[in-house]
Design a protein around this motif. Sequence first.
Motif, mmCIF file in Angstrom:
data_model
loop_
_atom_site.group_PDB
_atom_site.id
_atom_site.type_symbol
_atom_site.label_atom_id
_atom_site.label_comp_id
_atom_site.label_asym_id
_atom_site.label_seq_id
_atom_site.Cartn_x
_atom_site.Cartn_y
_atom_site.Cartn_z
ATOM 1 N N LYS A 148 -6.970 -3.321 6.848
ATOM 2 C CA LYS A 148 -7.933 -4.283 6.868
ATOM 3 C C LYS A 148 -6.713 -5.249 5.775
ATOM 4 C CE LYS A 148 -10.425 -1.336 3.747
ATOM 5 N NZ LYS A 148 -10.457 0.087 2.945
ATOM 6 N N MET A 149 -5.446 -5.209 6.324
ATOM 7 C CA MET A 149 -4.893 -5.410 5.996
ATOM 8 C C MET A 149 -3.906 -6.771 7.070
ATOM 9 S SD MET A 149 -1.954 -3.360 4.001
ATOM 10 C CE MET A 149 -2.588 -3.146 2.430
ATOM 11 N N VAL B 80 -6.405 1.216 7.349
ATOM 12 C CA VAL B 80 -5.616 0.915 5.568
ATOM 13 C C VAL B 80 -5.250 -0.683 6.721
ATOM 14 C CG1 VAL B 80 -3.622 0.463 4.147
ATOM 15 C CG2 VAL B 80 -5.545 2.788 4.262
ATOM 16 N N GLU C 177 -7.227 8.248 10.942
ATOM 17 C CA GLU C 177 -8.110 7.327 11.130
ATOM 18 C C GLU C 177 -7.995 6.334 9.147
ATOM 19 O OE1 GLU C 177 -10.605 5.611 12.924
ATOM 20 O OE2 GLU C 177 -9.423 6.577 13.533
ATOM 21 N N LYS C 178 -7.716 6.967 8.543
ATOM 22 C CA LYS C 178 -7.367 6.370 7.506
ATOM 23 C C LYS C 178 -7.006 5.279 7.825
ATOM 24 C CE LYS C 178 -10.938 9.155 4.922
ATOM 25 N NZ LYS C 178 -10.735 10.266 4.965
ATOM 26 N N LEU C 179 -5.473 5.800 8.451
ATOM 27 C CA LEU C 179 -4.179 5.129 7.930
ATOM 28 C C LEU C 179 -4.226 3.622 8.654
ATOM 29 C CD1 LEU C 179 -1.430 4.571 7.475
ATOM 30 C CD2 LEU C 179 -0.774 5.780 9.805
ATOM 31 N N GLY D 191 1.008 -1.089 -0.367
ATOM 32 C CA GLY D 191 -0.108 0.206 0.110
ATOM 33 C C GLY D 191 0.969 1.204 -0.407
#
Lengths: 118, 541
Positions: free
Chosen positions: A116-117, A113, A108-110, A99
């Motif tokens: 998800k991983m 990500v 928050e966006k980090l 990514g």
Amino acid sequence: MKKILLVDDSTAIRNILKTALFGEYEVVEAANGKDALDTALAGTVNLFLFDVNMPVMDGIQAVRELRKLPQYKTTPVVMLTTESREEKRQEGKAAGANGWVVKPCDPEKLLDVIRKMI
Amino acid sequence: MGALSLKGGAHRAVRQGKTANGRPLVLFAVFIAVAVMFYVLYLLVRGQDNIFLSAGIVVAEAAVLAATAVIFFMSFYRAQKTNDKLLRTLGGLVLTSGKLLDNFFHYFDGSFMLLHTVFGTESANGNKKEEAEKLVAALLSATAQDEDLSMKSKNTAERLLEGRAEGFQEIEELVAHSDNVVAMLARAREFLPEDAAARLDSYYKNIRCNEILSNVVVSYDFYSELIHEFVASIIVDLSKSSRPLSEEILAIKENANRFVANIKEWEKELTDEKSPKNFANLMASYNRQNADFGRLTHAIEANNARLEKRLVSVENHVREIGNQSSRVLSIAESVNVLSINASIEAARAGESGKGFKVIADEIKDLSDLTHTIIDGMADSMRQAQIEVSATVKEVTAEGEQLSQGIRGQQKEFSVFYSVLESYSKNFQSIFASVNKLIEDIDVHIRQFNPLFQLHELSVQEMENLNKIISEFLNEQRGEMNALIEGFTDEARRARVNTLIRNFEKKTISRFELQVLEKIVERYGFAKEMGVRKASLDIEIF
């Protein structure tokens, strides 16, 4: 608690990103690609956050080296950098990164990500 | 000059940024002190068996926490405001330095093109040549002005960062001046012959070549120094704050997390049914004790009443005995009188009454004895009566005191009980508000997170920019010196080609500038600068 290796040459950036990860993940730090590889070999890491431009060994080179290690063939790697050029992204992807997040980023966006991983 | 329209707010912001450096440290110290206090209090409560003391500590702590939160948020917003202004200033400065740098590159581009033009006009028509020479004269005077500006602007960057208005005026003057030069150079482009490359050879031969090049070098030195000082002073000022700031934020976050963990443990201790400090159990046990108190008071009062009643009846009996003994006394009196009369009658009877006299005397003695006994008895009775009534009074008073004491304790107890009860009722809401507070702190830290990143990245980017500028300027300076000192046309041509190649490198630093502009734009600082907004950049491969 899952372990994240945060690699950035700036102490301030590491501190700031740690505030986002703190509590949810165990965070270990390294100041450049070489330190990161040494740290990765010393224990198990569940996810890597790599800056690109760093002294001694840059992030993309470090990811290439990391992928050579059998235990880290598939461990998620997120590049976290100010670089947004497409050719750099492709270079990162080719090296084995999973990514690309452009700094400064919304914590928050980090986290989304990362969640998800791992 | 969109960036420069920021100047008023920007220079004030820089000044505030400088003086506000101490505030986050004070905030940090306060937070650490409070956290330590909380922890000590927590340890106290943990080791504390007295629920009232525990409850008091918890309430006190909640109050202290609320006060701290107010201080914390005030300081935090102040810090945010300062940081915001600092970033705005930075945005303005970055765009200004970008503009300067851009003009600087145009300047050199143009200078070389002008050289082509001037020295290529030998074969051009007369009018064009005249106009070109006018341009050269204007350019020469402009570069002479550069020298003046160079002297004047030695500390421009420093003044800018001190927030002094003249710094911004000077920058505006510089940008206007360089705009002017660039405009002249743009006009010079019109004279650029199509076969410019072929004419390179010829212009080296012209005697004015070195004169113009020298002027270019002077301007070059001026711009180098200015840009360098400008960027370096920004970096010094910014890097002072970003690391300590990040450490403070991390420490605040760590303390907040630790505090939440402690609170949770506490909450568990007080609400868990198995815990000895469980509220419901405590309330039930206190309720039982309270009922016991009631029964005790009642029993004491009843006993007291019974005792009092008995003592009164004893007193009555004693009084009755007194009354009866006085009747015995009056009988003894009568017997005495009888014995006296009997003695008189015995004396009158003479010898024959002697025996009777003995009896009469005995009766008198008996009467006297009875008198003495009854008197003694009466004394004892009086004494007993006094003692009994004193005892009755004492018992009554003691009973009253005891009841009062118990009632007082009961009252105190019910006050405690109501405190405990209301605390128990408010307990969940206290914890909820403490948790809410910590969440708020968390949200704020999260919101500030990108700003703090931006702050540090700006420092990094400025450092990169300075490095690139420095490398570029050094290379160019070397090439220029070689060009001036070059002996052969061939060598000079090679130098010019190197210079032109070096100019191509400027795209790297322009890229760096674009990154900064993007950062500025992403956080809305670009509104005044008329830059387009970009979306967040995340990609998963």
